[in-house]
Design a protein around this motif. Sequence first.
Motif, PDB file in Angstrom:
ATOM      1  N   PHE A  76       5.208 -12.295  -9.991  1.00  8.52           N
ATOM      2  CA  PHE A  76       4.621 -11.195 -10.754  1.00  8.52           C
ATOM      3  C   PHE A  76       4.842  -9.894  -9.995  1.00  8.52           C
ATOM      4  O   PHE A  76       4.415  -9.740  -8.850  1.00  8.52           O
ATOM      5  CB  PHE A  76       3.124 -11.401 -11.008  1.00  8.52           C
ATOM      6  N   THR A  77       5.536  -8.973 -10.637  1.00  5.14           N
ATOM      7  CA  THR A  77       5.762  -7.681  -9.999  1.00  5.14           C
ATOM      8  C   THR A  77       5.754  -6.589 -11.055  1.00  5.14           C
ATOM      9  O   THR A  77       6.113  -6.834 -12.207  1.00  5.14           O
ATOM     10  CB  THR A  77       7.101  -7.664  -9.226  1.00  5.14           C
TER      11      THR A  77
ATOM     12  N   ASP B 140      -6.279   1.342   0.727  1.00  2.00           N
ATOM     13  CA  ASP B 140      -5.352   2.454   0.508  1.00  2.00           C
ATOM     14  C   ASP B 140      -5.892   3.362  -0.586  1.00  2.00           C
ATOM     15  O   ASP B 140      -6.774   2.962  -1.346  1.00  2.00           O
ATOM     16  CB  ASP B 140      -3.953   1.932   0.151  1.00  2.00           C
TER      17      ASP B 140
ATOM     18  N   GLY C 236      -3.830   2.192  -7.352  1.00  6.21           N
ATOM     19  CA  GLY C 236      -4.758   1.172  -7.867  1.00  6.21           C
ATOM     20  C   GLY C 236      -4.110   0.342  -8.955  1.00  6.21           C
ATOM     21  O   GLY C 236      -2.929   0.529  -9.266  1.00  6.21           O
ATOM     22  N   MET C 237      -4.895  -0.602  -9.495  1.00  9.13           N
ATOM     23  CA  MET C 237      -4.300  -1.501 -10.499  1.00  9.13           C
ATOM     24  C   MET C 237      -5.216  -1.646 -11.704  1.00  9.13           C
ATOM     25  O   MET C 237      -6.423  -1.802 -11.537  1.00  9.13           O
ATOM     26  CB  MET C 237      -4.134  -2.908  -9.901  1.00  9.13           C
TER      27      MET C 237
ATOM     28  N   ILE D  12      -1.813 -10.612  -9.735  1.00  7.02           N
ATOM     29  CA  ILE D  12      -1.055 -10.217  -8.533  1.00  7.02           C
ATOM     30  C   ILE D  12      -0.715 -11.380  -7.600  1.00  7.02           C
ATOM     31  O   ILE D  12       0.240 -11.303  -6.857  1.00  7.02           O
ATOM     32  CB  ILE D  12      -1.733  -9.094  -7.720  1.00  7.02           C
TER      33      ILE D  12
ATOM     34  N   GLY E 266       8.050  -9.939  -6.232  1.00 10.40           N
ATOM     35  CA  GLY E 266       6.772 -10.433  -6.740  1.00 10.40           C
ATOM     36  C   GLY E 266       6.291 -11.646  -5.974  1.00 10.40           C
ATOM     37  O   GLY E 266       5.445 -12.405  -6.442  1.00 10.40           O
TER      38      GLY E 266
ATOM     39  N   LYS F 222       7.245  -3.797 -10.099  1.00 12.24           N
ATOM     40  CA  LYS F 222       8.294  -2.942  -9.553  1.00 12.24           C
ATOM     41  C   LYS F 222       9.622  -3.171 -10.276  1.00 12.24           C
ATOM     42  O   LYS F 222       9.817  -4.204 -10.902  1.00 12.24           O
ATOM     43  CB  LYS F 222       8.432  -3.199  -8.049  1.00 12.24           C
TER      44      LYS F 222
ATOM     45  N   GLU G  18      13.679  -4.191  -6.720  1.00  7.94           N
ATOM     46  CA  GLU G  18      12.781  -3.525  -5.779  1.00  7.94           C
ATOM     47  C   GLU G  18      11.727  -4.484  -5.241  1.00  7.94           C
ATOM     48  O   GLU G  18      11.358  -4.430  -4.078  1.00  7.94           O
ATOM     49  CB  GLU G  18      12.083  -2.378  -6.498  1.00  7.94           C
ATOM     50  N   GLY G  19      11.243  -5.344  -6.122  1.00 11.15           N
ATOM     51  CA  GLY G  19      10.221  -6.292  -5.685  1.00 11.15           C
ATOM     52  C   GLY G  19      10.521  -7.667  -6.237  1.00 11.15           C
ATOM     53  O   GLY G  19      11.007  -7.800  -7.358  1.00 11.15           O
TER      54      GLY G  19
ATOM     55  N   LEU H 285       2.548 -11.226  -2.378  1.00  8.66           N
ATOM     56  CA  LEU H 285       1.140 -11.614  -2.377  1.00  8.66           C
ATOM     57  C   LEU H 285       0.965 -13.107  -2.620  1.00  8.66           C
ATOM     58  O   LEU H 285       0.032 -13.712  -2.081  1.00  8.66           O
ATOM     59  CB  LEU H 285       0.370 -10.812  -3.428  1.00  8.66           C
TER      60      LEU H 285
ATOM     61  N   ALA I 113       0.845  -1.193   0.000  1.00  6.71           N
ATOM     62  CA  ALA I 113       0.000   0.000   0.000  1.00  6.71           C
ATOM     63  C   ALA I 113       0.883   1.247   0.000  1.00  6.71           C
ATOM     64  O   ALA I 113       0.659   2.185  -0.765  1.00  6.71           O
ATOM     65  CB  ALA I 113      -0.934  -0.011   1.197  1.00  6.71           C
TER      66      ALA I 113
ATOM     67  N   GLN J 125       3.905   1.465  -1.036  1.00  5.91           N
ATOM     68  CA  GLN J 125       4.631   1.577  -2.308  1.00  5.91           C
ATOM     69  C   GLN J 125       3.715   2.036  -3.444  1.00  5.91           C
ATOM     70  O   GLN J 125       4.189   2.484  -4.475  1.00  5.91           O
ATOM     71  CB  GLN J 125       5.276   0.228  -2.660  1.00  5.91           C
ATOM     72  N   ALA J 126       2.389   1.878  -3.241  1.00  9.13           N
ATOM     73  CA  ALA J 126       1.452   2.261  -4.312  1.00  9.13           C
ATOM     74  C   ALA J 126       1.133   3.750  -4.259  1.00  9.13           C
ATOM     75  O   ALA J 126       0.318   4.242  -5.022  1.00  9.13           O
ATOM     76  CB  ALA J 126       0.173   1.437  -4.203  1.00  9.13           C
TER      77      ALA J 126
ATOM     78  N   PHE K 129      -7.858  -4.620   0.255  1.00 12.04           N
ATOM     79  CA  PHE K 129      -7.689  -6.059   0.466  1.00 12.04           C
ATOM     80  C   PHE K 129      -8.569  -6.477   1.630  1.00 12.04           C
ATOM     81  O   PHE K 129      -8.688  -5.744   2.622  1.00 12.04           O
ATOM     82  CB  PHE K 129      -6.232  -6.391   0.786  1.00 12.04           C
TER      83      PHE K 129
HETATM   84  N1  LIG Z   1      -2.055  -1.973  -2.727  1.00 10.05           N
HETATM   85  C1  LIG Z   1      -1.645  -2.071  -3.986  1.00 10.05           C
HETATM   86  N2  LIG Z   1      -1.858  -1.059  -4.869  1.00 10.05           N
HETATM   87  C2  LIG Z   1      -1.454  -1.147  -6.163  1.00 10.05           C
HETATM   88  N3  LIG Z   1      -0.809  -2.213  -6.671  1.00 10.05           N
HETATM   89  C3  LIG Z   1      -0.560  -3.257  -5.861  1.00 10.05           C
HETATM   90  C4  LIG Z   1      -0.963  -3.247  -4.477  1.00 10.05           C
HETATM   91  N4  LIG Z   1      -0.602  -4.433  -3.928  1.00 10.05           N
HETATM   92  C5  LIG Z   1       0.004  -5.138  -4.904  1.00 10.05           C
HETATM   93  N5  LIG Z   1       0.040  -4.451  -6.063  1.00 10.05           N
HETATM   94  C6  LIG Z   1       0.578  -4.917  -7.354  1.00 10.05           C
HETATM   95  O1  LIG Z   1       0.770  -6.310  -7.274  1.00 10.05           O
HETATM   96  C7  LIG Z   1       2.119  -6.656  -7.608  1.00 10.05           C
HETATM   97  C8  LIG Z   1       2.520  -7.884  -6.835  1.00 10.05           C
HETATM   98  O2  LIG Z   1       2.615  -7.607  -5.445  1.00 10.05           O
HETATM   99  P1  LIG Z   1       3.555  -8.509  -4.530  1.00 10.05           P
HETATM  100  O3  LIG Z   1       3.466  -7.995  -3.140  1.00 10.05           O
HETATM  101  O4  LIG Z   1       3.231  -9.925  -4.780  1.00 10.05           O
HETATM  102  O5  LIG Z   1       4.997  -8.268  -5.131  1.00 10.05           O
HETATM  103  P2  LIG Z   1       5.887  -6.934  -5.084  1.00 10.05           P
HETATM  104  O6  LIG Z   1       5.346  -5.993  -4.070  1.00 10.05           O
HETATM  105  O7  LIG Z   1       6.004  -6.430  -6.477  1.00 10.05           O
HETATM  106  O8  LIG Z   1       7.276  -7.507  -4.626  1.00 10.05           O
HETATM  107  P3  LIG Z   1       7.670  -7.958  -3.130  1.00 10.05           P
HETATM  108  O9  LIG Z   1       6.395  -8.003  -2.325  1.00 10.05           O
HETATM  109  O10 LIG Z   1       8.268  -9.288  -3.307  1.00 10.05           O
HETATM  110  O11 LIG Z   1       8.610  -6.922  -2.661  1.00 10.05           O
HETATM  111  C9  LIG Z   1       2.903  -5.411  -7.282  1.00 10.05           C
HETATM  112  O12 LIG Z   1       4.097  -5.354  -8.050  1.00 10.05           O
HETATM  113  C10 LIG Z   1       1.926  -4.301  -7.657  1.00 10.05           C
HETATM  114  O13 LIG Z   1       1.946  -4.050  -9.041  1.00 10.05           O
END
Ligand SMILES: Nc1ncnc2c1ncn2[C@@H]1O[C@H](COP(=O)(O)OP(=O)(O)OP(=O)(O)O)[C@@H](O)[C@H]1O
Length: 439
Positions: free
Chosen positions: A379-380, A361, A365-366, A374, A389, A382, A386-387, A392, A334, A336-337, A418
Amino acid sequence: MSNPNTLAGLLRKVEPLHTGLTINDVAERLLQPEFKGFLSLPVVDGDGRPLGLVSRYRLQDIFMQRFGRDLWGGHPVQHAANAESLVVAMDTPLDRAASIITAQVQYPITEDFILVDADGRYQGLGTLMDLLKVMELRGTQRNRVLQRALRDLKSSQAHLVQSEKMASLGQMVAGVAHEINTPLGYVRNNVQLLQDLVEPIMALAEAQARLGACMADPEVSQEQLEAALLEVQQSTEQAAPEYFAADFTPLIEDTLYGVDQIAELAVSLKDFARLDRAMTEAVDLNECVANALVIARSALKDKVQVVTRLEQLPAITCTPSQINQVLLNLLTNAAQAMEQPGKILIRSWAEEGQVHLSLQDNGRGMPKEVQQRIFDPFFTTKAVGEGTGLGLAISYKIIQEHGGRIRFVSQPGRGTRFLISLPIRQAAPAQPLDLQRSA
Ligand SMILES: Nc1ncnc2c1ncn2[C@@H]1O[C@H](COP(=O)(O)OP(=O)(O)OP(=O)(O)O)[C@@H](O)[C@H]1O
Ligand SMILES: [Mg+2]
């Protein structure tokens, strides 16, 4: 050695019938013991090319007709052959042959299939029974390979869960170190100030002690007494004891507050990182939220305002360290979004045998394509590094293993919500993520 991937291993050398023979000849031949295992015999032309198969079934059909034998027995054998019989090239890979044959086979099964070389010349017969046996064997082998692959996959998944946990622990430790530093900084400052404050008071106390000693001494001289008095006067001016309490009390209070904050962090960290993965009874999810918020504080504080509306919850059975891990993932995502300062609303409530936690949050959004993926591992959206993936994907697995559900709704540009729902009482004994077991 024949190629195990082709039909060569199934080839049965069977002398073909030539066009000069009659139907009666064939009927007799089929009675001979060497042809016992065959449903049909092949007929070939002068070039050795198959004209079809004559089956026992077909002959029976002919001979059962009234005067069938007399009417048809003298006819050339090719009249009784099925021109549509199955013909398969010997170099056809086994799997492909199996699918061709099973797609064309007719019921009841009355014929074998003809095997030909690359020029289309008759080589021998294959029986469906042999083919099925070989395919079954291959199926078993493939099953074994698949099972091994599945086992490997499970164990690498377990490792991933572990490394994600380590990664989030690492992240968390950095955050917590930062968190501890702030109260630690002012606790140290305060102690320094207290020291500065206490030094003149101690000097005053010493001067007063010396003055007391002078006064108690019957042989003390006038000068000595005056000097001791002067010292006390000067020390009193320096120490200004009338202001001491006003300076001292808030410093002590502040210091205690800082020390309490450090203690709170230490407790949260301990709860958060609990290495035992056992299910714990009587867990209050609101406490998990509070814990995760303390741990995530440094990641959130600059740009995220957290509002909580937590209702009283019945205690549930769960693995708190894992639930904490899920909450930290959701909070970090949240935060990071958010491109600019934003808000997270956390709500909890209980209903119909379940407890619910909602994290909403107002981040970016997505879009639909992202929403669909997700929960996929790796799947990321970022940047590299940074991520991973995995956040989730692992959260999903954890909630699923708790017998619960994790759902979300998201609107591009408006935010994401969520919802985690966990059963208060689990139907089956809960299954913690047990590395040993799933490896
Ligand atoms: N609250 C949110 N708002 C917008 N996009 C989201 C949100 N939560 C998840 N996402 C999207 O879902 C993707 C996958 O999330 P996930 O937590 O699995 O991996 P990550 O955050 O990219 O990497 P990691 O958690 O391993 O650091 C994210 O890269 C992002 O694009
Ligand atoms: Mg994440």
